[in-house]
Motif scaffolding. Structure first.
Motif, short mmCIF file in Angstrom:
data_model
loop_
_atom_site.label_atom_id
_atom_site.label_comp_id
_atom_site.label_asym_id
_atom_site.label_seq_id
_atom_site.Cartn_x
_atom_site.Cartn_y
_atom_site.Cartn_z
N ARG A 182 0.83 -1.21 0.00
CA ARG A 182 0.00 0.00 0.00
C ARG A 182 0.86 1.26 0.00
O ARG A 182 0.54 2.24 -0.67
N GLU A 183 1.97 1.24 0.74
CA GLU A 183 2.87 2.39 0.78
C GLU A 183 3.52 2.63 -0.59
O GLU A 183 3.63 3.77 -1.05
N ARG A 184 3.93 1.56 -1.26
CA ARG A 184 4.52 1.71 -2.61
C ARG A 184 3.50 2.29 -3.58
O ARG A 184 3.81 3.17 -4.37
N LYS A 185 2.25 1.80 -3.51
CA LYS A 185 1.19 2.31 -4.39
C LYS A 185 0.93 3.78 -4.10
O LYS A 185 0.73 4.58 -5.02
N ARG A 186 0.95 4.14 -2.81
CA ARG A 186 0.70 5.53 -2.44
C ARG A 186 1.81 6.42 -2.99
O ARG A 186 1.55 7.49 -3.53
N ARG A 188 3.79 5.81 -5.62
CA ARG A 188 3.68 5.86 -7.08
C ARG A 188 2.56 6.82 -7.48
O ARG A 188 2.69 7.60 -8.42
N SER A 189 1.48 6.77 -6.76
CA SER A 189 0.35 7.64 -7.05
C SER A 189 0.72 9.11 -6.81
O SER A 189 0.35 9.99 -7.59
N ALA A 190 1.49 9.37 -5.77
CA ALA A 190 1.92 10.74 -5.46
C ALA A 190 2.87 11.26 -6.52
O ALA A 190 2.83 12.46 -6.86
N VAL A 191 3.71 10.41 -7.09
CA VAL A 191 4.68 10.81 -8.10
C VAL A 191 3.97 11.11 -9.42
O VAL A 191 4.33 12.06 -10.13
N THR A 192 2.96 10.34 -9.78
CA THR A 192 2.26 10.54 -11.05
C THR A 192 1.25 11.68 -11.02
O THR A 192 0.80 12.13 -12.03
N ASP A 193 0.89 12.15 -9.84
CA ASP A 193 -0.08 13.25 -9.73
C ASP A 193 0.51 14.58 -10.01
O ASP A 193 1.48 15.04 -9.99
#
Length: 193
Positions: A182-186, A188-193
């Motif tokens: 979940r932390e990795r997904k969070r 990755r999501s923060a980087v792509t936003d």
């Protein structure tokens, strides 16, 4: 032999006397499992089953007498000491102050440590003796604390390369892996936003 404290968590134990260290760590409360050293009665029950079981395994005699309230408090302090020692983070005490042990020659011609003292001092003597023996036989490096911060029970790492980090991969390991995922997904999501 089944062990009272570690058995509550389904922990893999060493087949050496160092299981006593694992048993002591296993007395602590984890989630819905109560602290066996919280009260004198439960501490006495643990002592009568696990400590006496270890003594029978080692062929030593447990001193007579009841555990005092001071002994129970000292057992909790011992647990914290061995917890710090197993954490291997440099915060463990440098000296086992005031702990003595007697060396005795067994019928087989081998010298063995025999705990001395009463109550918690006797147990401290037994624990430090077993720690020394475990370190000399390289068992100590296989006794670890579960990496799950909500667990932290002591387990025996039987993996070939000593890479075990959870006492149970299906419970503690899955929880940790899910959190990490979940932390990795969070991130990755923060980087792509």
């Amino acid at each position: 032999m089944s062990w009272m404290a570690t058995g509550r968590y389904g922990v893999r134990t060493t087949d050496t006397g160092a299981v006593l260290v694992q048993e002591l760590i296993g007395t602590r409360a984890v989630e819905d499992v109560p602290d066996l050293l919280a009260e004198r009665e439960s501490a006495r029950a643990w002592w009568d089953e696990s400590v006496r079981g270890w003594a029978a395994m080692r062929g030593v005699t447990v001193p007579a007498g009841a555990l005092s309230d001071e002994d129970v408090a000292a057992l909790r302090e011992l647990r914290a000491t061995f917890d710090a020692l197993l954490a291997r983070d440099g915060n463990a005490p440098a000296v086992a102050a005031g702990v003595t042990v007697t060396l005795a020659l067994g019928d087989d011609g081998l010298v063995r440590p025999v705990p001395t003292g009463d109550g918690s001092r006797w147990l401290a003597s037994a624990l430090w003796s077993e720690t020394l023996l475990a370190q000399q036989t390289d068992v100590w490096s296989r006794i670890k604390l579960c990496r799950n911060e909500d667990c932290r029970t002591a387990f025996y790492d039987s993996s070939r390369n000593r890479s075990g980090v959870w006492h149970d991969v299906t419970t503690c390991g899955n929880v940790a892996n899910l959190r990490a995922s979940r932390e990795r997904k969070r991130r990755r999501s923060a980087v792509t936003d």
